[in-house]
Motif scaffolding. Structure first.
Motif, PDB file in Angstrom:
ATOM      1  N   PHE A 101       0.831  -1.209   0.000  1.00 10.73           N
ATOM      2  CA  PHE A 101       0.000   0.000   0.000  1.00 10.73           C
ATOM      3  C   PHE A 101       0.860   1.251   0.000  1.00 10.73           C
ATOM      4  O   PHE A 101       1.726   1.430   0.842  1.00 10.73           O
ATOM      5  CB  PHE A 101      -0.882  -0.023   1.244  1.00 10.73           C
ATOM      6  CG  PHE A 101      -1.757   1.181   1.412  1.00 10.73           C
ATOM      7  CD1 PHE A 101      -1.692   1.965   2.540  1.00 10.73           C
ATOM      8  CD2 PHE A 101      -2.659   1.533   0.422  1.00 10.73           C
ATOM      9  CE1 PHE A 101      -2.511   3.058   2.701  1.00 10.73           C
ATOM     10  CE2 PHE A 101      -3.485   2.624   0.570  1.00 10.73           C
ATOM     11  CZ  PHE A 101      -3.414   3.386   1.721  1.00 10.73           C
ATOM     12  N   THR A 102       0.595   2.117  -0.952  1.00 15.13           N
ATOM     13  CA  THR A 102       1.367   3.352  -1.046  1.00 15.13           C
ATOM     14  C   THR A 102       0.503   4.577  -0.805  1.00 15.13           C
ATOM     15  O   THR A 102       0.993   5.684  -0.852  1.00 15.13           O
ATOM     16  CB  THR A 102       2.004   3.469  -2.434  1.00 15.13           C
ATOM     17  OG1 THR A 102       0.972   3.455  -3.414  1.00 15.13           O
ATOM     18  CG2 THR A 102       2.996   2.344  -2.673  1.00 15.13           C
ATOM     19  N   GLY A 103      -0.756   4.353  -0.572  1.00 15.43           N
ATOM     20  CA  GLY A 103      -1.626   5.468  -0.226  1.00 15.43           C
ATOM     21  C   GLY A 103      -2.268   6.175  -1.384  1.00 15.43           C
ATOM     22  O   GLY A 103      -3.042   7.098  -1.184  1.00 15.43           O
ATOM     23  N   GLU A 104      -1.954   5.774  -2.601  1.00 17.65           N
ATOM     24  CA  GLU A 104      -2.519   6.493  -3.737  1.00 17.65           C
ATOM     25  C   GLU A 104      -4.017   6.281  -3.809  1.00 17.65           C
ATOM     26  O   GLU A 104      -4.509   5.160  -3.715  1.00 17.65           O
ATOM     27  CB  GLU A 104      -1.890   6.033  -5.049  1.00 17.65           C
ATOM     28  CG  GLU A 104      -2.470   6.740  -6.270  1.00 17.65           C
ATOM     29  CD  GLU A 104      -1.794   6.347  -7.559  1.00 17.65           C
ATOM     30  OE1 GLU A 104      -0.844   5.538  -7.499  1.00 17.65           O
ATOM     31  OE2 GLU A 104      -2.207   6.824  -8.623  1.00 17.65           O
ATOM     32  N   LEU A 105      -4.745   7.370  -3.957  1.00 18.22           N
ATOM     33  CA  LEU A 105      -6.183   7.326  -4.163  1.00 18.22           C
ATOM     34  C   LEU A 105      -6.484   7.494  -5.639  1.00 18.22           C
ATOM     35  O   LEU A 105      -5.851   8.290  -6.324  1.00 18.22           O
ATOM     36  CB  LEU A 105      -6.876   8.455  -3.399  1.00 18.22           C
ATOM     37  CG  LEU A 105      -6.730   8.500  -1.898  1.00 18.22           C
ATOM     38  CD1 LEU A 105      -7.600   9.603  -1.322  1.00 18.22           C
ATOM     39  CD2 LEU A 105      -7.090   7.170  -1.273  1.00 18.22           C
TER      40      LEU A 105
END
Lengths: 116, 110
Positions: A101-105
């Motif tokens: 998970f890299t947080g990109e939305l």
């Protein structure tokens, strides 16, 4: 996959009516977020889900707002007894939640609400 | 509470020049993610660049780079060789869940 889909794209309603927006996230994404954005402002966080669980809800969110994600796939955002101040763009976004998970939305195009 | 502040409501830059957008944030967490998102006129939001707080090296994506100062809680975006297509609202965001700043409207002039 066609990305995050939101419906309807535009909704005009009279004050006091109820409205519902739907968001279909990217299929493998288990996190889903709702934001509200007014003209010239940044997205304001409303709530988010991990699968079917609603993990956080903004304290600014009125009791007239409710969101669901019953089967962990699509989500609905309902606004009851709409007020003129509810006029805004309602944005949905989704993301993965895994070890990488890299947080990109990933955002949808939004649902614009106009309350007369 | 986590807050994100963008102090420049509007900026403009000449095509091919460099521009820096500022962002400060406040958090008590030690590890987190920071992002810059771009929202072109009447189009959906897209990710420009991300930074993980535990990484000291500043992130770079082609013409976009960040200056991350963890102690100062500062996270600025530098756009080099600005192009007309860079005209958009730029939002700084903090994870998790993502909270956005008020945005900076960037206009690239020919």
């Amino acid at each position: 996959d066609t990305g995050v889909s939101q419906n309807p794209r535009h909704k005009i309603t009279k004050r006091g009516q109820n409205v519902t927006f739907r968001c279909d996230p990217i299929s493998e994404h288990n996190r889903l977020y709702w934001y509200r954005q007014t003209l010239g402002q940044g997205p304001e966080f409303l709530t988010y889900f991990q699968n079917e669980a609603q993990l956080e809800k903004s304290r600014l969110l009125s009791d007239r707002f409710s969101a669901e994600r019953p089967k962990g796939s699509f989500s609905t955002l309902e606004i009851q007894r709409t007020e003129q101040g509810d006029s805004a763009m309602y944005l949905c976004a989704s993301s993965r939640r895994d070890p990488s998970f890299t947080g990109e939305l990933f955002f949808g195009e939004g649902s614009r609400l106009t309350v007369l | 509470a986590q807050t994100v502040t963008q102090s420049q409501p509007e900026m403009s830059v000449q095509e091919a020049e460099t521009v820096t957008l500022s962002c400060t944030y406040d958090t008590s967490e030690s590890n987190y993610y920071l992002f810059w998102y771009k929202q072109p006129p009447s189009r959906q939001m897209i990710l420009v660049i991300r930074q993980e707080a535990y990484k000291q090296q500043n992130a770079t994506e082609n013409r976009f780079s960040v200056n991350f100062q963890k102690a100062a809680k500062s996270f600025s975006l530098k756009i080099s060789d600005s192009q007309l297509g860079d005209t958009a609202m730029y939002f700084c965001a903090f994870m998790n869940p993502p909270h956005f700043g008020a945005g900076t409207r960037l206009t690239v002039k020919p």
